[in-house]
Design a protein around this motif. Sequence first.
Motif, PDB file in Angstrom:
ATOM      1  N   LYS A 262       0.855  -1.185   0.000  1.00  0.00           N
ATOM      2  CA  LYS A 262       0.000   0.000   0.000  1.00  0.00           C
ATOM      3  C   LYS A 262       0.891   1.236   0.000  1.00  0.00           C
ATOM      4  O   LYS A 262       2.045   1.189   0.445  1.00  0.00           O
ATOM      5  CB  LYS A 262      -0.885   0.005   1.252  1.00  0.00           C
ATOM      6  N   GLU A 263       0.359   2.345  -0.451  1.00  0.00           N
ATOM      7  CA  GLU A 263       1.104   3.606  -0.461  1.00  0.00           C
ATOM      8  C   GLU A 263       1.623   3.938   0.939  1.00  0.00           C
ATOM      9  O   GLU A 263       2.764   4.365   1.109  1.00  0.00           O
ATOM     10  CB  GLU A 263       0.221   4.739  -1.002  1.00  0.00           C
ATOM     11  N   GLU A 264       0.796   3.709   1.934  1.00  0.00           N
ATOM     12  CA  GLU A 264       1.213   4.018   3.308  1.00  0.00           C
ATOM     13  C   GLU A 264       2.399   3.162   3.744  1.00  0.00           C
ATOM     14  O   GLU A 264       3.236   3.600   4.549  1.00  0.00           O
ATOM     15  CB  GLU A 264       0.047   3.865   4.289  1.00  0.00           C
ATOM     16  N   ASP A 265       2.514   1.937   3.200  1.00  0.00           N
ATOM     17  CA  ASP A 265       3.661   1.087   3.524  1.00  0.00           C
ATOM     18  C   ASP A 265       4.944   1.664   2.925  1.00  0.00           C
ATOM     19  O   ASP A 265       5.990   1.696   3.587  1.00  0.00           O
ATOM     20  CB  ASP A 265       3.450  -0.336   3.004  1.00  0.00           C
ATOM     21  N   ILE A 266       4.872   2.106   1.689  1.00  0.00           N
ATOM     22  CA  ILE A 266       6.045   2.701   1.039  1.00  0.00           C
ATOM     23  C   ILE A 266       6.475   3.946   1.809  1.00  0.00           C
ATOM     24  O   ILE A 266       7.665   4.133   2.098  1.00  0.00           O
ATOM     25  CB  ILE A 266       5.754   3.017  -0.438  1.00  0.00           C
ATOM     26  N   LEU A 267       5.516   4.782   2.176  1.00  0.00           N
ATOM     27  CA  LEU A 267       5.826   5.997   2.930  1.00  0.00           C
ATOM     28  C   LEU A 267       6.359   5.678   4.329  1.00  0.00           C
ATOM     29  O   LEU A 267       7.182   6.413   4.865  1.00  0.00           O
ATOM     30  CB  LEU A 267       4.588   6.893   3.015  1.00  0.00           C
ATOM     31  N   PHE A 268       5.914   4.556   4.901  1.00  0.00           N
ATOM     32  CA  PHE A 268       6.400   4.121   6.209  1.00  0.00           C
ATOM     33  C   PHE A 268       7.865   3.677   6.119  1.00  0.00           C
ATOM     34  O   PHE A 268       8.689   4.027   6.965  1.00  0.00           O
ATOM     35  CB  PHE A 268       5.530   2.961   6.725  1.00  0.00           C
ATOM     36  N   PHE A 269       8.185   2.895   5.084  1.00  0.00           N
ATOM     37  CA  PHE A 269       9.526   2.322   4.976  1.00  0.00           C
ATOM     38  C   PHE A 269      10.570   3.301   4.445  1.00  0.00           C
ATOM     39  O   PHE A 269      11.752   3.182   4.762  1.00  0.00           O
ATOM     40  CB  PHE A 269       9.513   1.069   4.090  1.00  0.00           C
ATOM     41  N   ARG A 270      10.150   4.279   3.654  1.00  0.00           N
ATOM     42  CA  ARG A 270      11.127   5.180   3.012  1.00  0.00           C
ATOM     43  C   ARG A 270      12.092   5.834   4.011  1.00  0.00           C
ATOM     44  O   ARG A 270      13.309   5.750   3.833  1.00  0.00           O
ATOM     45  CB  ARG A 270      10.403   6.235   2.173  1.00  0.00           C
ATOM     46  N   PRO A 271      11.601   6.485   5.077  1.00  0.00           N
ATOM     47  CA  PRO A 271      12.558   7.096   6.018  1.00  0.00           C
ATOM     48  C   PRO A 271      13.389   6.055   6.778  1.00  0.00           C
ATOM     49  O   PRO A 271      14.531   6.327   7.149  1.00  0.00           O
ATOM     50  CB  PRO A 271      11.682   7.917   6.970  1.00  0.00           C
ATOM     51  N   LEU A 272      12.834   4.869   6.990  1.00  0.00           N
ATOM     52  CA  LEU A 272      13.609   3.816   7.654  1.00  0.00           C
ATOM     53  C   LEU A 272      14.770   3.377   6.760  1.00  0.00           C
ATOM     54  O   LEU A 272      15.891   3.166   7.250  1.00  0.00           O
ATOM     55  CB  LEU A 272      12.715   2.616   7.979  1.00  0.00           C
ATOM     56  N   ILE A 273      14.506   3.235   5.467  1.00  0.00           N
ATOM     57  CA  ILE A 273      15.569   2.888   4.518  1.00  0.00           C
ATOM     58  C   ILE A 273      16.648   3.966   4.573  1.00  0.00           C
ATOM     59  O   ILE A 273      17.828   3.674   4.791  1.00  0.00           O
ATOM     60  CB  ILE A 273      15.012   2.768   3.077  1.00  0.00           C
ATOM     61  N   LEU A 274      16.239   5.206   4.377  1.00  0.00           N
ATOM     62  CA  LEU A 274      17.178   6.330   4.292  1.00  0.00           C
ATOM     63  C   LEU A 274      17.974   6.525   5.583  1.00  0.00           C
ATOM     64  O   LEU A 274      19.197   6.681   5.544  1.00  0.00           O
ATOM     65  CB  LEU A 274      16.417   7.613   3.947  1.00  0.00           C
ATOM     66  N   ASN A 275      17.308   6.499   6.710  1.00  0.00           N
ATOM     67  CA  ASN A 275      17.942   6.895   7.968  1.00  0.00           C
ATOM     68  C   ASN A 275      18.499   5.757   8.817  1.00  0.00           C
ATOM     69  O   ASN A 275      19.358   5.998   9.665  1.00  0.00           O
ATOM     70  CB  ASN A 275      16.952   7.702   8.812  1.00  0.00           C
ATOM     71  N   ASP A 276      18.009   4.537   8.614  1.00  0.00           N
ATOM     72  CA  ASP A 276      18.412   3.432   9.487  1.00  0.00           C
ATOM     73  C   ASP A 276      18.987   2.227   8.744  1.00  0.00           C
ATOM     74  O   ASP A 276      20.074   1.764   9.055  1.00  0.00           O
ATOM     75  CB  ASP A 276      17.221   2.963  10.339  1.00  0.00           C
ATOM     76  N   TYR A 277      18.235   1.719   7.779  1.00  0.00           N
ATOM     77  CA  TYR A 277      18.588   0.435   7.173  1.00  0.00           C
ATOM     78  C   TYR A 277      19.863   0.481   6.343  1.00  0.00           C
ATOM     79  O   TYR A 277      20.642  -0.469   6.354  1.00  0.00           O
ATOM     80  CB  TYR A 277      17.438  -0.095   6.320  1.00  0.00           C
ATOM     81  N   LEU A 278      20.089   1.554   5.587  1.00  0.00           N
ATOM     82  CA  LEU A 278      21.265   1.606   4.717  1.00  0.00           C
ATOM     83  C   LEU A 278      22.564   1.571   5.514  1.00  0.00           C
ATOM     84  O   LEU A 278      23.524   0.919   5.106  1.00  0.00           O
ATOM     85  CB  LEU A 278      21.219   2.842   3.812  1.00  0.00           C
TER      86      LEU A 278
END
Length: 144
Positions: free
Chosen positions: A28-44
């Motif tokens: 869902k769109e909300e899932d993409i928006l949820f994960f985007r900052p986690l990818i950028l700020n934490d996961y990478l």
Amino acid sequence: MEKAQPGDYQEITEVWEASVRATHHFLKEEDILFFRPLILNDYLKAVDLYCERDEAGSIVGFLGVADGKIEMLFIHPDSRGKGIGKKLLQFAVDTLHATLVDVNEQNTQAVDFYRHMGFVVEDRSALDSMGKPYPILHMKLHTL
């Protein structure tokens, strides 16, 4: 193939989002928006991160590995079908000694890709790591 730097994180996150939008139709769109900052700020920053660039220097794909497991492998949709995923995966296996990967079951293209590259399903989880209802296949590189 080069080791990614923190200055690459924004562009890598853009590749992630473009790839997810092209292949993860079940999200869902909300899932993409949820994960985007986690990818950028934490996961990478939590993985051994490598990227592949095109002739112009733009990132076209990236790979993240931690503890022998491929945690992320994404290709920009405009660069799919050019062998970049295979190149990144071979690097993960040959150089980083990765033998495990978790794949969204509903991302059948990725499941087929890993199967083609010698991975087999070892287990399945009904929920993803965040407790969301996206089944995960736990795959391992099959060795003869």
